[in-house]
Design a protein around this motif. Structure first.
Motif, PDB file in Angstrom:
ATOM      1  N   SER A 139       3.559  13.917   4.598  1.00 10.45           N
ATOM      2  CA  SER A 139       3.056  13.579   3.264  1.00 10.45           C
ATOM      3  C   SER A 139       1.728  12.817   3.328  1.00 10.45           C
ATOM      4  CB  SER A 139       4.075  12.725   2.504  1.00 10.45           C
ATOM      5  OG  SER A 139       5.213  13.456   2.210  1.00 10.45           O
ATOM      6  N   ILE A 140       1.544  12.017   4.356  1.00  4.64           N
ATOM      7  CA  ILE A 140       0.293  11.259   4.479  1.00  4.64           C
ATOM      8  C   ILE A 140      -0.874  12.223   4.598  1.00  4.64           C
ATOM      9  CG2 ILE A 140      -1.043   9.669   5.926  1.00  4.64           C
ATOM     10  CD1 ILE A 140       1.612   8.261   6.601  1.00  4.64           C
ATOM     11  N   GLY A 141      -0.786  13.161   5.508  1.00  5.20           N
ATOM     12  CA  GLY A 141      -1.857  14.140   5.689  1.00  5.20           C
ATOM     13  C   GLY A 141      -2.057  15.011   4.463  1.00  5.20           C
ATOM     14  N   TYR A 142      -0.972  15.432   3.859  1.00  2.71           N
ATOM     15  CA  TYR A 142      -1.052  16.322   2.702  1.00  2.71           C
ATOM     16  C   TYR A 142      -1.730  15.638   1.517  1.00  2.71           C
ATOM     17  CZ  TYR A 142       0.331  19.289  -1.181  1.00  2.71           C
ATOM     18  OH  TYR A 142       0.327  20.092  -2.294  1.00  2.71           O
ATOM     19  N   HIS A 143      -1.355  14.395   1.234  1.00  9.13           N
ATOM     20  CA  HIS A 143      -1.864  13.707   0.049  1.00  9.13           C
ATOM     21  C   HIS A 143      -3.157  12.932   0.279  1.00  9.13           C
ATOM     22  CE1 HIS A 143       1.447  14.706  -2.588  1.00  9.13           C
ATOM     23  NE2 HIS A 143       2.301  14.346  -1.651  1.00  9.13           N
ATOM     24  N   TYR A 144      -3.366  12.411   1.500  1.00 16.16           N
ATOM     25  CA  TYR A 144      -4.505  11.527   1.737  1.00 16.16           C
ATOM     26  C   TYR A 144      -5.412  11.957   2.881  1.00 16.16           C
ATOM     27  CZ  TYR A 144      -2.366   8.401  -1.600  1.00 16.16           C
ATOM     28  OH  TYR A 144      -1.841   7.882  -2.755  1.00 16.16           O
ATOM     29  N   GLY A 145      -5.006  12.929   3.655  1.00 14.96           N
ATOM     30  CA  GLY A 145      -5.822  13.395   4.765  1.00 14.96           C
ATOM     31  C   GLY A 145      -5.561  12.654   6.054  1.00 14.96           C
ATOM     32  N   SER A 146      -5.417  11.336   5.985  1.00 14.53           N
ATOM     33  CA  SER A 146      -5.149  10.536   7.177  1.00 14.53           C
ATOM     34  C   SER A 146      -4.581   9.184   6.770  1.00 14.53           C
ATOM     35  CB  SER A 146      -6.444  10.311   7.969  1.00 14.53           C
ATOM     36  OG  SER A 146      -7.299   9.429   7.263  1.00 14.53           O
ATOM     37  N   LYS A 147      -4.008   8.516   7.748  1.00 11.60           N
ATOM     38  CA  LYS A 147      -3.477   7.165   7.520  1.00 11.60           C
ATOM     39  C   LYS A 147      -4.601   6.220   7.106  1.00 11.60           C
ATOM     40  CE  LYS A 147      -3.297   4.146  10.606  1.00 11.60           C
ATOM     41  NZ  LYS A 147      -3.235   3.108  11.593  1.00 11.60           N
ATOM     42  N   ASP A 148      -5.754   6.306   7.772  1.00 15.88           N
ATOM     43  CA  ASP A 148      -6.856   5.399   7.453  1.00 15.88           C
ATOM     44  C   ASP A 148      -7.377   5.615   6.036  1.00 15.88           C
ATOM     45  OD1 ASP A 148      -6.667   4.146   9.881  1.00 15.88           O
ATOM     46  OD2 ASP A 148      -8.398   5.153  10.769  1.00 15.88           O
TER      47      ASP A 148
ATOM     48  N   MET B 186       8.359   8.871  -9.796  1.00 19.41           N
ATOM     49  CA  MET B 186       7.159   8.718  -9.002  1.00 19.41           C
ATOM     50  C   MET B 186       7.209   9.725  -7.850  1.00 19.41           C
ATOM     51  SD  MET B 186       5.478   5.167  -7.503  1.00 19.41           S
ATOM     52  CE  MET B 186       6.982   4.292  -7.696  1.00 19.41           C
ATOM     53  N   GLY B 187       6.063  10.330  -7.528  1.00 15.83           N
ATOM     54  CA  GLY B 187       5.983  11.309  -6.457  1.00 15.83           C
ATOM     55  C   GLY B 187       5.623  10.685  -5.125  1.00 15.83           C
ATOM     56  N   HIS B 188       5.571  11.542  -4.111  1.00 14.50           N
ATOM     57  CA  HIS B 188       5.242  11.055  -2.760  1.00 14.50           C
ATOM     58  C   HIS B 188       3.877  10.379  -2.714  1.00 14.50           C
ATOM     59  CE1 HIS B 188       8.147  13.265   0.148  1.00 14.50           C
ATOM     60  NE2 HIS B 188       8.784  12.746  -0.868  1.00 14.50           N
ATOM     61  N   ARG B 189       2.887  10.907  -3.422  1.00 14.05           N
ATOM     62  CA  ARG B 189       1.545  10.324  -3.397  1.00 14.05           C
ATOM     63  C   ARG B 189       1.580   8.852  -3.833  1.00 14.05           C
ATOM     64  NH1 ARG B 189      -3.607  11.699  -2.939  1.00 14.05           N
ATOM     65  NH2 ARG B 189      -5.173  10.637  -4.182  1.00 14.05           N
ATOM     66  N   GLU B 190       2.227   8.591  -4.957  1.00 12.13           N
ATOM     67  CA  GLU B 190       2.317   7.222  -5.469  1.00 12.13           C
ATOM     68  C   GLU B 190       3.184   6.348  -4.574  1.00 12.13           C
ATOM     69  OE1 GLU B 190       3.046   9.978  -7.343  1.00 12.13           O
ATOM     70  OE2 GLU B 190       1.173  10.075  -8.472  1.00 12.13           O
ATOM     71  N   ASP B 191       4.283   6.926  -4.067  1.00 14.47           N
ATOM     72  CA  ASP B 191       5.154   6.170  -3.161  1.00 14.47           C
ATOM     73  C   ASP B 191       4.391   5.748  -1.902  1.00 14.47           C
ATOM     74  OD1 ASP B 191       7.304   6.508  -4.887  1.00 14.47           O
ATOM     75  OD2 ASP B 191       8.114   8.234  -3.794  1.00 14.47           O
ATOM     76  N   LEU B 192       3.587   6.669  -1.373  1.00 10.19           N
ATOM     77  CA  LEU B 192       2.792   6.357  -0.181  1.00 10.19           C
ATOM     78  C   LEU B 192       1.790   5.240  -0.468  1.00 10.19           C
ATOM     79  CD1 LEU B 192       2.110   9.954   1.146  1.00 10.19           C
ATOM     80  CD2 LEU B 192       3.268   8.136   2.422  1.00 10.19           C
ATOM     81  N   LEU B 193       1.124   5.320  -1.609  1.00  6.57           N
ATOM     82  CA  LEU B 193       0.133   4.305  -1.956  1.00  6.57           C
ATOM     83  C   LEU B 193       0.778   2.931  -2.081  1.00  6.57           C
ATOM     84  CD1 LEU B 193      -2.906   3.999  -2.583  1.00  6.57           C
ATOM     85  CD2 LEU B 193      -2.304   4.212  -4.998  1.00  6.57           C
ATOM     86  N   GLU B 194       1.899   2.854  -2.771  1.00  7.38           N
ATOM     87  CA  GLU B 194       2.593   1.574  -2.917  1.00  7.38           C
ATOM     88  C   GLU B 194       3.144   1.074  -1.588  1.00  7.38           C
ATOM     89  OE1 GLU B 194       5.425   1.498  -6.098  1.00  7.38           O
ATOM     90  OE2 GLU B 194       3.916   2.057  -7.585  1.00  7.38           O
ATOM     91  N   GLY B 195       3.680   1.969  -0.777  1.00  4.01           N
ATOM     92  CA  GLY B 195       4.173   1.577   0.543  1.00  4.01           C
ATOM     93  C   GLY B 195       3.041   1.065   1.425  1.00  4.01           C
ATOM     94  N   ALA B 196       1.884   1.736   1.364  1.00  7.90           N
ATOM     95  CA  ALA B 196       0.721   1.312   2.147  1.00  7.90           C
ATOM     96  C   ALA B 196       0.225  -0.055   1.685  1.00  7.90           C
ATOM     97  CB  ALA B 196      -0.387   2.355   2.046  1.00  7.90           C
ATOM     98  N   GLN B 197       0.271  -0.312   0.376  1.00  4.89           N
ATOM     99  CA  GLN B 197      -0.137  -1.626  -0.131  1.00  4.89           C
ATOM    100  C   GLN B 197       0.770  -2.722   0.430  1.00  4.89           C
ATOM    101  OE1 GLN B 197      -0.004  -1.087  -4.377  1.00  4.89           O
ATOM    102  NE2 GLN B 197      -2.073  -0.274  -4.475  1.00  4.89           N
ATOM    103  N   ARG B 198       2.058  -2.479   0.409  1.00  3.76           N
ATOM    104  CA  ARG B 198       2.998  -3.493   0.941  1.00  3.76           C
ATOM    105  C   ARG B 198       2.766  -3.705   2.434  1.00  3.76           C
ATOM    106  NH1 ARG B 198       6.272  -0.748  -2.788  1.00  3.76           N
ATOM    107  NH2 ARG B 198       7.230   0.560  -1.181  1.00  3.76           N
ATOM    108  N   CYS B 199       2.513  -2.625   3.165  1.00  5.35           N
ATOM    109  CA  CYS B 199       2.254  -2.745   4.605  1.00  5.35           C
ATOM    110  C   CYS B 199       0.973  -3.527   4.870  1.00  5.35           C
ATOM    111  CB  CYS B 199       2.161  -1.363   5.249  1.00  5.35           C
ATOM    112  SG  CYS B 199       3.743  -0.509   5.401  1.00  5.35           S
ATOM    113  N   LEU B 200      -0.074  -3.250   4.089  1.00  4.21           N
ATOM    114  CA  LEU B 200      -1.327  -3.982   4.276  1.00  4.21           C
ATOM    115  C   LEU B 200      -1.131  -5.479   4.072  1.00  4.21           C
ATOM    116  CD1 LEU B 200      -4.054  -1.765   2.547  1.00  4.21           C
ATOM    117  CD2 LEU B 200      -3.903  -2.384   4.963  1.00  4.21           C
ATOM    118  N   LEU B 201      -0.420  -5.833   3.030  1.00  6.34           N
ATOM    119  CA  LEU B 201      -0.200  -7.250   2.751  1.00  6.34           C
ATOM    120  C   LEU B 201       0.649  -7.914   3.831  1.00  6.34           C
ATOM    121  CD1 LEU B 201       0.321  -7.086  -1.102  1.00  6.34           C
ATOM    122  CD2 LEU B 201      -1.669  -8.016   0.114  1.00  6.34           C
ATOM    123  N   ALA B 202       1.568  -7.173   4.407  1.00 11.56           N
ATOM    124  CA  ALA B 202       2.454  -7.737   5.431  1.00 11.56           C
ATOM    125  C   ALA B 202       1.829  -7.718   6.827  1.00 11.56           C
ATOM    126  CB  ALA B 202       3.771  -6.974   5.450  1.00 11.56           C
ATOM    127  N   LYS B 203       1.088  -6.633   7.157  1.00  8.64           N
ATOM    128  CA  LYS B 203       0.633  -6.445   8.536  1.00  8.64           C
ATOM    129  C   LYS B 203      -0.875  -6.326   8.712  1.00  8.64           C
ATOM    130  CE  LYS B 203       4.602  -4.176  10.544  1.00  8.64           C
ATOM    131  NZ  LYS B 203       4.923  -3.151  11.521  1.00  8.64           N
TER     132      LYS B 203
END
Length: 194
Positions: A38-47, A1-18
């Protein structure tokens, strides 16, 4: 899995927790094992990443809406019985502890403070309605015309948003699928033949 997918899964876990407001970029990086750039590169922003993570969480609920095995959908598409089956399955996801739907209430309440998240989710609403139509009426999502997504689909999204709010506020008094179905029967009876 690459950074893009890792970020998406990490963000999902954070959303559910926080949730949206309390999740920081550093939380996502820590949870995903990636880096801030990696956030900016793959998604543009945290939001933007959080919005896409939320959409992915909601899309993952589709199987639960259909039910599984013996609990799968059995009533004819478009029937009042199918309406009750689908809404019963949807409501079951709202009753689960840590339901993903509480995030919807957060975005409604804080939309002005999270405009990029809100903007992504506004676009996703039409597609959510388009996805609910085949569950209730039959057919395929790809075959739902825009006009139907904008009317019937948004009707279903509005019903779902109201249920999410009620289940978040007080699950003890929120309506069940039986009550919704009886309400639908009363609307149909009052409308009479067209």
């Amino acid at each position: 899995m690459g950074h893009r997918e890792d970020l998406l899964e990490g963000a999902q876990r954070c959303l559910l927790a926080k949730g949206f407001a309390r999740t920081t970029a550093r939380d996502i990086v820590k949870e995903s094992g990636t880096n801030l750039a990696s956030i900016g590169y793959h998604y543009g922003s945290k939001d933007s990443l959080l919005a896409q993570a939320y959409i992915a969480l909601v899309e993952g609920m589709g199987d639960a809406f259909e039910g599984q095995g013996e609990a799968g959908l059995t009533a004819a598409p478009g029937s009042v019985e199918r309406f009750q089956e689908v809404w019963s399955n949807i409501i079951a996801t709202m009753r689960e502890p840590g339901s993903v739907w509480r995030l919807s209430v957060e975005i409604i309440a804080m939309g002005d403070q999270l405009p990029e998240v809100r903007d992504h989710l506004v676009i996703a609403q039409r597609e959510a309605g388009r996805g609910l139509i085949p569950l209730l009426m039959g057919g395929r999502e790809e075959g739902v015309p825009d006009g139907t997504a904008d009317t019937l689909g948004m009707f279903y999204v509005t019903l779902m948003t109201g249920l999410i709010a009620q289940y978040t506020f007080d699950p003890r008094t929120a309506p069940g699928a039986e009550q919704l179905t009886e309400g639908l029967r009363q609307v149909i009876a009052a409308a009479g033949p067209s």
